[in-house]
Write a protein that holds these residues in place. Structure first.
Motif, PDB file in Angstrom:
ATOM      1  N   GLU A  72      36.320  45.669  40.576  1.00  0.00           N
ATOM      2  CA  GLU A  72      35.079  44.944  40.869  1.00  0.00           C
ATOM      3  C   GLU A  72      34.374  44.474  39.603  1.00  0.00           C
ATOM      4  OE1 GLU A  72      32.685  46.293  43.973  1.00  0.00           O
ATOM      5  OE2 GLU A  72      34.334  47.202  45.075  1.00  0.00           O
ATOM      6  N   PRO A  73      35.039  43.610  38.855  1.00  0.00           N
ATOM      7  CA  PRO A  73      34.495  43.244  37.546  1.00  0.00           C
ATOM      8  C   PRO A  73      33.290  42.322  37.623  1.00  0.00           C
ATOM      9  CG  PRO A  73      36.442  41.957  38.003  1.00  0.00           C
ATOM     10  CD  PRO A  73      36.293  42.909  39.148  1.00  0.00           C
ATOM     11  N   THR A  74      33.092  41.638  38.744  1.00  0.00           N
ATOM     12  CA  THR A  74      32.055  40.602  38.760  1.00  0.00           C
ATOM     13  C   THR A  74      30.718  41.095  39.273  1.00  0.00           C
ATOM     14  OG1 THR A  74      32.787  39.919  40.937  1.00  0.00           O
ATOM     15  CG2 THR A  74      33.733  38.766  39.069  1.00  0.00           C
ATOM     16  N   ALA A  75      30.674  42.338  39.749  1.00  0.00           N
ATOM     17  CA  ALA A  75      29.448  42.832  40.382  1.00  0.00           C
ATOM     18  C   ALA A  75      28.239  42.741  39.467  1.00  0.00           C
ATOM     19  CB  ALA A  75      29.652  44.272  40.848  1.00  0.00           C
ATOM     20  N   ILE A 118      47.870  40.869  36.627  1.00  0.00           N
ATOM     21  CA  ILE A 118      46.506  41.333  36.858  1.00  0.00           C
ATOM     22  C   ILE A 118      46.317  41.812  38.290  1.00  0.00           C
ATOM     23  CG2 ILE A 118      44.094  40.587  36.974  1.00  0.00           C
ATOM     24  CD1 ILE A 118      44.698  38.738  34.640  1.00  0.00           C
ATOM     25  N   LEU A 119      45.728  42.982  38.427  1.00  0.00           N
ATOM     26  CA  LEU A 119      45.295  43.486  39.725  1.00  0.00           C
ATOM     27  C   LEU A 119      43.782  43.440  39.726  1.00  0.00           C
ATOM     28  CD1 LEU A 119      47.696  46.468  40.234  1.00  0.00           C
ATOM     29  CD2 LEU A 119      47.196  44.752  41.969  1.00  0.00           C
ATOM     30  N   PHE A 120      43.230  42.875  40.785  1.00  0.00           N
ATOM     31  CA  PHE A 120      41.832  42.509  40.762  1.00  0.00           C
ATOM     32  C   PHE A 120      41.180  43.032  42.046  1.00  0.00           C
ATOM     33  CE2 PHE A 120      39.156  38.420  41.469  1.00  0.00           C
ATOM     34  CZ  PHE A 120      38.011  39.047  41.013  1.00  0.00           C
ATOM     35  N   ILE A 121      40.414  44.093  41.927  1.00  0.00           N
ATOM     36  CA  ILE A 121      39.774  44.676  43.107  1.00  0.00           C
ATOM     37  C   ILE A 121      38.462  43.946  43.371  1.00  0.00           C
ATOM     38  CG2 ILE A 121      38.760  46.750  44.114  1.00  0.00           C
ATOM     39  CD1 ILE A 121      40.393  48.420  42.317  1.00  0.00           C
ATOM     40  N   SER A 147      39.875  51.488  45.303  1.00  0.00           N
ATOM     41  CA  SER A 147      39.729  52.166  44.016  1.00  0.00           C
ATOM     42  C   SER A 147      40.645  53.375  43.929  1.00  0.00           C
ATOM     43  CB  SER A 147      38.283  52.608  43.800  1.00  0.00           C
ATOM     44  OG  SER A 147      37.471  51.479  43.596  1.00  0.00           O
ATOM     45  N   THR A 148      40.828  54.055  45.052  1.00  0.00           N
ATOM     46  CA  THR A 148      41.717  55.209  45.062  1.00  0.00           C
ATOM     47  C   THR A 148      43.133  54.783  44.691  1.00  0.00           C
ATOM     48  OG1 THR A 148      40.388  56.155  46.820  1.00  0.00           O
ATOM     49  CG2 THR A 148      42.557  57.129  46.456  1.00  0.00           C
ATOM     50  N   LEU A 149      43.574  53.682  45.299  1.00  0.00           N
ATOM     51  CA  LEU A 149      44.929  53.207  45.040  1.00  0.00           C
ATOM     52  C   LEU A 149      45.109  52.855  43.558  1.00  0.00           C
ATOM     53  CD1 LEU A 149      47.611  52.442  46.471  1.00  0.00           C
ATOM     54  CD2 LEU A 149      46.748  50.103  46.577  1.00  0.00           C
ATOM     55  N   MET A 150      44.107  52.205  42.989  1.00  0.00           N
ATOM     56  CA  MET A 150      44.217  51.832  41.578  1.00  0.00           C
ATOM     57  C   MET A 150      44.131  53.071  40.678  1.00  0.00           C
ATOM     58  SD  MET A 150      44.916  48.719  41.319  1.00  0.00           S
ATOM     59  CE  MET A 150      45.886  48.967  42.776  1.00  0.00           C
ATOM     60  N   SER A 151      43.341  54.056  41.111  1.00  0.00           N
ATOM     61  CA  SER A 151      43.259  55.289  40.333  1.00  0.00           C
ATOM     62  C   SER A 151      44.596  56.016  40.335  1.00  0.00           C
ATOM     63  CB  SER A 151      42.168  56.205  40.887  1.00  0.00           C
ATOM     64  OG  SER A 151      40.917  55.570  40.770  1.00  0.00           O
ATOM     65  N   ILE A 202      48.005  36.900  39.390  1.00  0.00           N
ATOM     66  CA  ILE A 202      46.722  37.562  39.625  1.00  0.00           C
ATOM     67  C   ILE A 202      46.730  37.996  41.082  1.00  0.00           C
ATOM     68  CG2 ILE A 202      44.234  37.321  39.657  1.00  0.00           C
ATOM     69  CD1 ILE A 202      44.484  35.200  37.519  1.00  0.00           C
ATOM     70  N   HIS A 203      46.707  39.291  41.279  1.00  0.00           N
ATOM     71  CA  HIS A 203      46.877  39.839  42.615  1.00  0.00           C
ATOM     72  C   HIS A 203      45.577  40.501  43.023  1.00  0.00           C
ATOM     73  CE1 HIS A 203      49.876  41.556  45.626  1.00  0.00           C
ATOM     74  NE2 HIS A 203      48.704  42.021  45.995  1.00  0.00           N
ATOM     75  N   ALA A 204      44.934  39.984  44.060  1.00  0.00           N
ATOM     76  CA  ALA A 204      43.662  40.561  44.485  1.00  0.00           C
ATOM     77  C   ALA A 204      43.899  41.701  45.459  1.00  0.00           C
ATOM     78  CB  ALA A 204      42.790  39.494  45.127  1.00  0.00           C
ATOM     79  N   LEU A 205      43.023  42.677  45.383  1.00  0.00           N
ATOM     80  CA  LEU A 205      43.069  43.796  46.316  1.00  0.00           C
ATOM     81  C   LEU A 205      41.735  43.779  47.040  1.00  0.00           C
ATOM     82  CD1 LEU A 205      44.824  46.164  47.171  1.00  0.00           C
ATOM     83  CD2 LEU A 205      43.803  47.518  45.351  1.00  0.00           C
ATOM     84  N   LEU A 206      41.791  43.463  48.328  1.00  0.00           N
ATOM     85  CA  LEU A 206      40.571  43.213  49.086  1.00  0.00           C
ATOM     86  C   LEU A 206      40.374  44.303  50.119  1.00  0.00           C
ATOM     87  CD1 LEU A 206      38.303  41.141  49.909  1.00  0.00           C
ATOM     88  CD2 LEU A 206      39.974  40.161  51.481  1.00  0.00           C
ATOM     89  N   GLY A 207      39.142  44.681  50.349  1.00  0.00           N
ATOM     90  CA  GLY A 207      38.853  45.660  51.388  1.00  0.00           C
ATOM     91  C   GLY A 207      37.389  46.014  51.408  1.00  0.00           C
ATOM     92  N   GLU A 208      36.958  46.613  52.553  1.00  0.00           N
ATOM     93  CA  GLU A 208      35.569  47.035  52.660  1.00  0.00           C
ATOM     94  C   GLU A 208      35.331  48.236  51.762  1.00  0.00           C
ATOM     95  OE1 GLU A 208      33.753  46.365  56.825  1.00  0.00           O
ATOM     96  OE2 GLU A 208      35.624  47.405  57.153  1.00  0.00           O
TER      97      GLU A 208
END
Lengths: 535, 329
Positions: A167-170, A194-197, A45-49, A33-39
């Motif tokens: 951002e699944p938990t918002a 899993i990639l998890f923003i 989201s761009t990177l995942m898109s 499970i790899h988190a992608l963190l940022g402001e």
């Protein structure tokens, strides 16, 4: 088979005027499970898109199992078993759960849908992973949490092995978040990657194996979660230290500013009332938080309070002056004389003049005129004051001066200063502009509805400080929030709203996040209702 | 009884164009494109179909030998020309992302002008009426069936055209296509939530082109059906039937079966309007000058009233009218 299932190497993506991803490298291990963190606006989201084929990068390559692949559209991504749960769900509301799941990969004979077989497979998948759904329910009738399960099932139905969660938990309750974390872990245990923003550090610490941090389109680094902590992560993300616990003194409540009695508001969505007979007070110098899960009447409550909607019954007084007074045979028995009086419904501007400020839930719809400039937005409620107009003509020089002062004082950042179109500003700075406008009016009552929604830790910290500063200045603050951390950290008094009723009143020092979550989900309620608004 | 069978027969005759065109509108709007241009599409379809009939009548003996084959050719021409004309709308609103209402209005203004220009070019200056040959109707002799009962004879054969058969077939196909096939599911997704459709790999632009194209086919045939129903000539107009069909589509809530009911309902009122003089129990308003116009207004007034009453319940495809832009999410 190598160690990495997906490698995104030196990805660069430009949008007009901005480089959203600048030479970013991200490697995803099999089964992690790899988190992608940022402001906000850091480029997650761009990177995942790009990975999902929605955008084409200007530079860099993507490798799957070590081979270079070209992902031109979501079909290509699907063929590579890459699936994505988007932040805003991509579900057709009038379709059933089943139809949404099969859309795009419909089992068919000569073009005719074969739903039976799909139905069987969906039920099988939902049982296997504990994702409870009703395949024949319409999307518009099911809860947000359930809609997310549909999105997850969409990926499983397509046999995706690489799952992207944006951002699944918002939108979830604390219990639903725990459930989702469990599901994510079981996927990882099965060998799915899993990639998890997210920009929530707690979730990363709880569930992720590794974390890649982005800041302003650049990759700051990838760390093992077990070797790091929240403070280090937030420093990587923001570039400076951030306070998590909001420092504040005890509240010194003064006289009652806002008094709400037996307020009932009809719902637009269904036949029941959205707000049912709600009563409470807010005093000067305290922050009262109305907590609850989205859709439990808070929105309608705030609309009635601020004048955007007409309640069907109840009485609201601000500084002793009635702003809403609508008789109701049952609702206002206590003040029988009201039956004879004319209903009062004070217009919004009068409420504002009387000292009500409103930071609205939807900042783009109710907070700003997006196609106006920043300075025009800053005087939106005051342009008619003698200071800003002369015989109906706007005094541009005064407006500019005022806007410049607010921009300096509240640190609103924008491309062209006061003349920047509000639309082109970032979400955080749009919110700062609203906060500046509403607080600078020097209100007696500040109504802040989800003021930190969608903002990153830096901006959240700023908004919280402003709310507490307003309180310390002797203002009454009514905060409406879904964020449990915010509810507990910022407020002096918590009221929980569930299905239009206040089901509990708490001192934040006496309650845990978990317990609060149970009240918000309707699993618990205080038996003695009078407690709710006695304080 | 004779008047009842007359009214029913005429109702079916006028319901056919409404049904076809409203179904066409349904396909377009379900895919996400508001099709105001139905009126223009009907005119163009009718124009070329009538020109075809005229040419067949003048230059061949098909009218004597195989009249229904001639009619079939005319129907195909109507479908083809309507579809071709509708592609202009698809191009403007899907590819160029233009405002769909303005695009449709432009086509509506263009169609009658085009019709008059072409008619004059073929028939000569000032010859605005294209006369439809009489052999287009299906008679008892065509089928070789003679119903004994006068009621049925009147109901079925008073005004029976091939377009009626096609309308019934196309209606069934439309209902199945929309709800039972992959194509229908995808099309409905594009009209509701094109981003969702795109994210699962459906080509929204192509589906919307398809929706508009189908509306062109049905609209074109509907134009021919209206022209045959309305009289013996084509005069570069379909008298607002395209807009009435839009109302039928909305009243029918963008659903095939409801649209069928709505078009029969509207046609019935239209016929009661025109038969008002010969229906004994209707009041005559004799002290009013030209009171027959009161009844001719009925279908349009009923349309307005019903739309007011039902508009709350009706649910348009959510994303219709909004050009889909892949880049904006």
């Amino acid at each position: 088979m190598g160690e990495y299932v997906i490698e995104m190497l030196n990805i660069t993506k430009d949008f007009p005027g901005i480089r959203a991803n600048d030479d970013i490298t991200l490697r995803l291990r099999r089964g992690e499970i790899h988190a992608l963190l940022g402001e906000n606006g850091a480029g997650k989201s761009t990177l995942m898109s790009v990975l999902f084929g929605l955008y084409q990068p200007e530079g860099g390559v993507i490798k799957k199992d070590g081979d270079v692949v070209h992902i031109k559209d979501p079909n290509d991504a699907n063929a590579l078993h890459i699936g994505m749960v988007h932040q805003h769900f991509k579900l057709v509301e009038i379709f059933t759960v089943l139809e949404n799941i099969i859309l795009g990969v419909e089992p068919n004979k000569m073009g005719f849908l074969q739903k039976k077989e799909a139905h069987r497979r969906v039920v099988e998948l939902s049982e296997r992973y504990g994702l409870k759904i009703d395949p024949d329910a319409l999307i518009e009738d099911i809860s947000v949490g359930m809609q997310q399960r549909v999105e997850i099932l969409k990926m499983l139905y397509r046999d995706n092995e690489i799952l992207i969660f944006d951002e699944p938990t918002a939108v979830l309750t604390p219990q639903e978040i725990d459930e989702l974390m469990g599901i994510m872990r079981s996927f990882a245990a099965e060998g799915k990657s899993i990639l998890f923003i997210t920009h929530k550090l707690n979730e990363i610490m709880a569930v992720a194996d590794r974390c890649t941090v982005l800041r302003k389109g650049k990759c700051v680094g990838t760390v093992d979660v077990k070797d790091t902590d929240k403070v280090k992560l937030s420093r990587m993300m923001v570039g400076r230290d951030v306070d998590f616990i909001v420092e504040k003194d005890d509240a010194k409540p003064g006289k009652t500013v806002l008094e709400i009695k037996n307020l009932t508001v009809p719902s637009k969505a269904h036949k029941n009332n959205a707000v049912k007979n709600v009563s409470f007070n807010v005093r000067a110098g305290e922050i009262v938080c109305l907590a609850g899960i989205e859709g439990n009447g808070q929105t309608e409550f705030v609309y009635a309070l601020t004048g955007l909607e007409k309640p069907s019954a109840g009485r609201i007084t601000l500084k002793g002056e009635p702003i809403v007074q609508i008789g109701h045979k049952r609702g206002l028995q206590s003040s029988a004389s009201l039956d004879k009086t004319k209903p009062i419904l004070m217009p919004i501007r009068h409420r504002s003049k009387l000292g009500m400020s409103h930071i609205p839930e939807d900042r783009q719809k109710y907070g700003l005129v997006l196609d106006y400039s920043l300075e025009e937005n800053l005087v939106l409620q005051r342009y008619w004051e003698p200071e800003f107009q002369n015989k109906g003509f706007i005094r541009k020089d005064q407006v500019r001066e005022y806007a410049d002062r607010l921009i300096r004082q509240y640190d609103i950042r924008s491309g062209q200063g006061p003349v920047t179109p509000a639309r082109s500003m970032s979400g955080g700075n749009q919110q700062k502009a609203i906060v500046a406008r509403e607080i600078d009016k020097n209100p007696e009552l500040l109504v802040a509805v989800q003021p930190t929604r969608g903002l990153d830790v830096g901006a959240i910290e700023y908004i919280h400080h402003q709310l507490i500063a307003a309180r310390d200045n002797g203002k009454a603050v009514l905060l409406v929030s879904l964020e449990l951390d915010e509810v507990i950290n910022v407020s002096d008094r918590i009221l929980v709203m569930y299905e239009g009723e206040i089901v509990g009143a708490f001192d934040p020092k006496d309650i845990t996040v978990q317990e609060l979550g149970l009240y918000m989900a309707g699993a618990k309620r205080q038996s003695n209702e009078s407690e709710a608004y006695s304080a | 009884m004779r008047i009842v069978s007359d009214i029913l027969s005429a109702t079916i005759l006028f319901a056919v164009p409404l049904l076809l065109v409203a179904l066409g509108g349904m396909f377009s709007e379900r895919s996400g494109i508001i099709n105001i241009a139905l009126e223009g599409i009907m005119i163009v379809g009718a124009l070329f179909a009538c020109l075809t009939l005229r040419a067949l009548d003048l230059n061949t003996s098909i009218g004597q030998n195989a009249p229904q084959l001639g009619m079939l050719i005319a129907i195909l021409v109507a479908a083809f020309s309507g579809a071709l004309f509708s592609l202009l709308l698809a191009f403007a609103s899907v590819s160029l992302k233009a405002d769909q209402t303005i695009g449709g209005t432009a086509l509506n203004m263009m169609a009658p002008a085009l019709a008059i220009a072409v008619t004059w070019a073929v028939q000569g200056q000032g010859q605005t009426n294209i006369i439809i040959p009489t052999w287009t109707r299906i008679t008892q002799e065509t089928l070789g069936i003679v119903p004994k009962d006068v009621f049925w004879q009147n109901l079925v054969f008073k005004s029976f055209y091939q377009t009626t058969i096609w309308a019934i077939l196309l209606f069934l196909v439309a209902a199945v296509l929309l709800y039972k096939t992959r194509f229908g599911l995808r099309m409905r997704a594009c009209g509701e939530h094109p981003q969702a459709a795109d994210s699962v790999g459906i080509n929204v632009y192509r589906m919307r082109y398809a929706g508009v194209f189908i509306s062109g086919i049905l609209g074109g045939i509907g134009g021919l059906a209206y022209t045959i129903a309305a009289g013996s000539t084509f005069q570069s107009s379909v008298a607002g039937y395209g807009f009435l069909a839009l109302a039928v589509m909305i009243f029918g809530n963008w659903k095939p079966w409801n649209i069928l009911g709505a078009s029969l309902f509207f046609a019935l009122f239209k016929i009661i309007g025109s038969y008002s003089g010969s229906i004994p129990f209707l009041p005559k308003f004799e002290n009013l000058n030209q009171s027959e116009y009161l009844y001719l207004m009925v279908p349009y007034i009923v349309t307005m009233i019903l739309l007011i009453l039902t508009s709350k319940k009706s649910r348009a495809p959510k994303s219709e009218g909004i050009p889909y832009d892949k880049g904006r999410r």
